[in-house]
Design a protein around this motif. Structure first.
Motif, PDB file in Angstrom:
ATOM      1  N   THR A   1      57.824  52.416  58.842  1.00 14.87           N
ATOM      2  CA  THR A   1      57.305  51.051  58.851  1.00 14.87           C
ATOM      3  C   THR A   1      55.854  51.033  59.334  1.00 14.87           C
ATOM      4  OG1 THR A   1      57.960  50.564  61.131  1.00 14.87           O
ATOM      5  CG2 THR A   1      59.604  50.124  59.413  1.00 14.87           C
ATOM      6  N   ALA A   2      55.150  49.984  58.957  1.00 18.07           N
ATOM      7  CA  ALA A   2      53.756  49.833  59.387  1.00 18.07           C
ATOM      8  C   ALA A   2      53.678  49.699  60.913  1.00 18.07           C
ATOM      9  CB  ALA A   2      53.123  48.624  58.710  1.00 18.07           C
ATOM     10  N   LYS A   3      54.668  49.070  61.511  1.00 15.38           N
ATOM     11  CA  LYS A   3      54.689  48.910  62.963  1.00 15.38           C
ATOM     12  C   LYS A   3      54.787  50.273  63.662  1.00 15.38           C
ATOM     13  CE  LYS A   3      57.046  46.293  66.560  1.00 15.38           C
ATOM     14  NZ  LYS A   3      58.113  45.343  66.873  1.00 15.38           N
ATOM     15  N   GLN A   4      55.618  51.158  63.142  1.00 10.12           N
ATOM     16  CA  GLN A   4      55.749  52.499  63.719  1.00 10.12           C
ATOM     17  C   GLN A   4      54.450  53.292  63.560  1.00 10.12           C
ATOM     18  OE1 GLN A   4      59.095  53.813  61.367  1.00 10.12           O
ATOM     19  NE2 GLN A   4      60.511  53.601  63.086  1.00 10.12           N
ATOM     20  N   VAL A   5      53.839  53.184  62.387  1.00  9.45           N
ATOM     21  CA  VAL A   5      52.597  53.908  62.125  1.00  9.45           C
ATOM     22  C   VAL A   5      51.490  53.388  63.036  1.00  9.45           C
ATOM     23  CG1 VAL A   5      50.829  54.457  60.389  1.00  9.45           C
ATOM     24  CG2 VAL A   5      53.248  54.440  59.743  1.00  9.45           C
ATOM     25  N   THR A   6      51.396  52.072  63.176  1.00 12.79           N
ATOM     26  CA  THR A   6      50.392  51.472  64.056  1.00 12.79           C
ATOM     27  C   THR A   6      50.588  51.939  65.499  1.00 12.79           C
ATOM     28  OG1 THR A   6      50.225  49.529  62.630  1.00 12.79           O
ATOM     29  CG2 THR A   6      49.426  49.288  64.883  1.00 12.79           C
ATOM     30  N   ALA A   7      51.823  51.971  65.956  1.00 12.48           N
ATOM     31  CA  ALA A   7      52.116  52.419  67.321  1.00 12.48           C
ATOM     32  C   ALA A   7      51.692  53.875  67.508  1.00 12.48           C
ATOM     33  CB  ALA A   7      53.598  52.243  67.631  1.00 12.48           C
ATOM     34  N   GLU A   8      51.925  54.711  66.515  1.00 12.71           N
ATOM     35  CA  GLU A   8      51.546  56.127  66.601  1.00 12.71           C
ATOM     36  C   GLU A   8      50.026  56.285  66.631  1.00 12.71           C
ATOM     37  OE1 GLU A   8      52.257  60.139  67.087  1.00 12.71           O
ATOM     38  OE2 GLU A   8      53.704  58.513  67.127  1.00 12.71           O
ATOM     39  N   ILE A   9      49.330  55.498  65.824  1.00 10.83           N
ATOM     40  CA  ILE A   9      47.865  55.539  65.817  1.00 10.83           C
ATOM     41  C   ILE A   9      47.324  55.113  67.179  1.00 10.83           C
ATOM     42  CG2 ILE A   9      45.786  54.461  64.861  1.00 10.83           C
ATOM     43  CD1 ILE A   9      47.310  54.286  62.167  1.00 10.83           C
ATOM     44  N   GLU A  10      47.851  54.026  67.716  1.00 10.06           N
ATOM     45  CA  GLU A  10      47.401  53.532  69.015  1.00 10.06           C
ATOM     46  C   GLU A  10      47.689  54.532  70.128  1.00 10.06           C
ATOM     47  OE1 GLU A  10      45.568  51.035  69.968  1.00 10.06           O
ATOM     48  OE2 GLU A  10      45.378  50.153  67.989  1.00 10.06           O
ATOM     49  N   LYS A  11      48.791  55.236  70.016  1.00 11.08           N
ATOM     50  CA  LYS A  11      49.158  56.224  71.032  1.00 11.08           C
ATOM     51  C   LYS A  11      48.099  57.322  71.151  1.00 11.08           C
ATOM     52  CE  LYS A  11      52.741  59.115  70.483  1.00 11.08           C
ATOM     53  NZ  LYS A  11      54.137  59.544  70.351  1.00 11.08           N
ATOM     54  N   HIS A  12      47.429  57.632  70.045  1.00 15.42           N
ATOM     55  CA  HIS A  12      46.432  58.703  70.029  1.00 15.42           C
ATOM     56  C   HIS A  12      45.001  58.160  69.951  1.00 15.42           C
ATOM     57  CE1 HIS A  12      49.577  61.667  69.734  1.00 15.42           C
ATOM     58  NE2 HIS A  12      50.147  60.914  68.796  1.00 15.42           N
ATOM     59  N   HIS A  13      44.827  56.901  70.297  1.00 15.47           N
ATOM     60  CA  HIS A  13      43.530  56.246  70.175  1.00 15.47           C
ATOM     61  C   HIS A  13      42.402  57.015  70.860  1.00 15.47           C
ATOM     62  CE1 HIS A  13      41.436  52.152  69.713  1.00 15.47           C
ATOM     63  NE2 HIS A  13      40.511  53.014  70.060  1.00 15.47           N
ATOM     64  N   TYR A  14      42.634  57.464  72.075  1.00 14.94           N
ATOM     65  CA  TYR A  14      41.573  58.142  72.821  1.00 14.94           C
ATOM     66  C   TYR A  14      41.850  59.630  73.027  1.00 14.94           C
ATOM     67  CZ  TYR A  14      39.940  53.450  73.521  1.00 14.94           C
ATOM     68  OH  TYR A  14      39.484  52.179  73.298  1.00 14.94           O
ATOM     69  N   SER A  15      42.742  60.167  72.250  1.00 10.70           N
ATOM     70  CA  SER A  15      43.079  61.581  72.366  1.00 10.70           C
ATOM     71  C   SER A  15      41.940  62.446  71.839  1.00 10.70           C
ATOM     72  CB  SER A  15      44.356  61.863  71.564  1.00 10.70           C
ATOM     73  OG  SER A  15      44.638  63.232  71.579  1.00 10.70           O
ATOM     74  N   THR A  16      41.646  63.509  72.548  1.00  9.92           N
ATOM     75  CA  THR A  16      40.624  64.449  72.080  1.00  9.92           C
ATOM     76  C   THR A  16      41.266  65.749  71.611  1.00  9.92           C
ATOM     77  OG1 THR A  16      40.341  65.303  74.320  1.00  9.92           O
ATOM     78  CG2 THR A  16      38.842  63.536  73.600  1.00  9.92           C
ATOM     79  N   ARG A  17      42.567  65.810  71.621  1.00  9.33           N
ATOM     80  CA  ARG A  17      43.296  67.006  71.239  1.00  9.33           C
ATOM     81  C   ARG A  17      44.052  66.756  69.945  1.00  9.33           C
ATOM     82  NH1 ARG A  17      48.435  68.985  72.063  1.00  9.33           N
ATOM     83  NH2 ARG A  17      48.536  71.236  72.144  1.00  9.33           N
ATOM     84  N   ARG A  18      43.954  67.686  69.048  1.00 12.39           N
ATOM     85  CA  ARG A  18      44.684  67.573  67.789  1.00 12.39           C
ATOM     86  C   ARG A  18      46.161  67.857  68.030  1.00 12.39           C
ATOM     87  NH1 ARG A  18      43.544  71.035  62.379  1.00 12.39           N
ATOM     88  NH2 ARG A  18      45.364  70.323  61.256  1.00 12.39           N
ATOM     89  N   VAL A  19      47.009  66.925  67.624  1.00  8.23           N
ATOM     90  CA  VAL A  19      48.441  67.016  67.879  1.00  8.23           C
ATOM     91  C   VAL A  19      49.204  67.473  66.635  1.00  8.23           C
ATOM     92  CG1 VAL A  19      50.492  65.690  68.549  1.00  8.23           C
ATOM     93  CG2 VAL A  19      48.282  65.216  69.623  1.00  8.23           C
ATOM     94  N   TYR A  20      48.814  66.966  65.475  1.00  3.62           N
ATOM     95  CA  TYR A  20      49.547  67.230  64.239  1.00  3.62           C
ATOM     96  C   TYR A  20      48.775  68.177  63.325  1.00  3.62           C
ATOM     97  CZ  TYR A  20      52.309  63.238  65.677  1.00  3.62           C
ATOM     98  OH  TYR A  20      53.112  62.381  66.388  1.00  3.62           O
ATOM     99  N   LEU A  21      49.510  69.000  62.623  1.00  2.00           N
ATOM    100  CA  LEU A  21      48.914  69.867  61.613  1.00  2.00           C
ATOM    101  C   LEU A  21      48.343  69.009  60.491  1.00  2.00           C
ATOM    102  CD1 LEU A  21      48.529  72.759  60.451  1.00  2.00           C
ATOM    103  CD2 LEU A  21      50.740  72.440  59.323  1.00  2.00           C
ATOM    104  N   ALA A  22      49.087  67.970  60.108  1.00  2.00           N
ATOM    105  CA  ALA A  22      48.644  67.053  59.053  1.00  2.00           C
ATOM    106  C   ALA A  22      49.432  65.756  59.154  1.00  2.00           C
ATOM    107  CB  ALA A  22      48.851  67.669  57.676  1.00  2.00           C
ATOM    108  N   VAL A  23      48.872  64.725  58.522  1.00  2.00           N
ATOM    109  CA  VAL A  23      49.527  63.421  58.426  1.00  2.00           C
ATOM    110  C   VAL A  23      49.664  63.104  56.944  1.00  2.00           C
ATOM    111  CG1 VAL A  23      49.313  60.955  58.894  1.00  2.00           C
ATOM    112  CG2 VAL A  23      48.504  62.619  60.587  1.00  2.00           C
ATOM    113  N   LEU A  24      50.881  62.878  56.474  1.00  2.00           N
ATOM    114  CA  LEU A  24      51.119  62.436  55.101  1.00  2.00           C
ATOM    115  C   LEU A  24      51.479  60.958  55.167  1.00  2.00           C
ATOM    116  CD1 LEU A  24      51.888  65.600  55.072  1.00  2.00           C
ATOM    117  CD2 LEU A  24      52.961  65.034  52.923  1.00  2.00           C
ATOM    118  N   ILE A  25      50.776  60.133  54.390  1.00  2.00           N
ATOM    119  CA  ILE A  25      51.031  58.691  54.453  1.00  2.00           C
ATOM    120  C   ILE A  25      51.083  58.098  53.053  1.00  2.00           C
ATOM    121  CG2 ILE A  25      48.582  58.129  54.774  1.00  2.00           C
ATOM    122  CD1 ILE A  25      49.621  55.842  56.692  1.00  2.00           C
ATOM    123  N   ASP A  26      52.081  57.265  52.833  1.00  2.00           N
ATOM    124  CA  ASP A  26      52.246  56.554  51.573  1.00  2.00           C
ATOM    125  C   ASP A  26      51.152  55.499  51.450  1.00  2.00           C
ATOM    126  OD1 ASP A  26      54.047  55.768  49.211  1.00  2.00           O
ATOM    127  OD2 ASP A  26      53.827  53.875  50.315  1.00  2.00           O
TER     128      ASP A  26
END
Length: 158
Positions: free
Chosen positions: A44-69
């Protein structure tokens, strides 16, 4: 067999898949798990938004890649734009747009902003996903960063 060996470093890495179609989401999850990737699945868009916000100020790469519809990409474009404006380092993670070829002209504005490193036809074939993993294999320079524990940005002393 040699291909499988060359992709062994992917084992245990994290990938995020965002797709509102639960059937496709499950198929993608199973495909990536077959290569030993840890999959975070959002629908859902709500889940994706929450994930984006969670990493808003992160300086460390967490995911190898993001696949998005494409539909979820369009739904979260404002939040994504704000986060990448505030923190451009978040763009070090390759984002893959899964889109319909017929909707390419509608998505051109998003594509031109440079948010997506790769594009796949929706639904992606196993062959296309394997090619993607081979391309991501070129990102081995991130192997150490993706496997090391995060360091605190501030140390407090008395």
């Amino acid at each position: 067999m040699q291909l499988k060996q060359s992709l062994m470093w992917l084992k245990g890495r994290r990938i995020i898949v965002c797709d509102p179609d639960l059937g496709r989401l499950d198929r993608l999850r199973q495909f990536f798990k077959g290569f030993g990737l840890e999959v975070v699945a959002l629908s859902t868009a709500k889940q994706v938004t929450a994930e984006i916000e969670k990493h808003h100020y992160s300086t460390r790469r967490v995911y190898l890649a993001v696949l998005i519809d494409q539909s979820l990409a369009q739904a979260v474009v404002e939040v994504w734009g704000q986060v990448t404006h505030d923190n451009p380092t978040i763009l070090s993670t390759p984002v893959v747009l899964m889109r319909q070829a017929s909707d390419l002209s509608e998505l051109q504005g998003l594509i031109e902003k440079g948010y997506f490193k790769y594009q796949l036809d929706q639904p992606p074939s196993s062959k296309a996903l394997l090619r993607l993993l081979i391309r991501l294999n070129r990102w081995k320079k991130w192997q150490k960063e993706l496997s090391s524990r995060p360091r605190p940005s501030v140390f407090l002393k008395r």
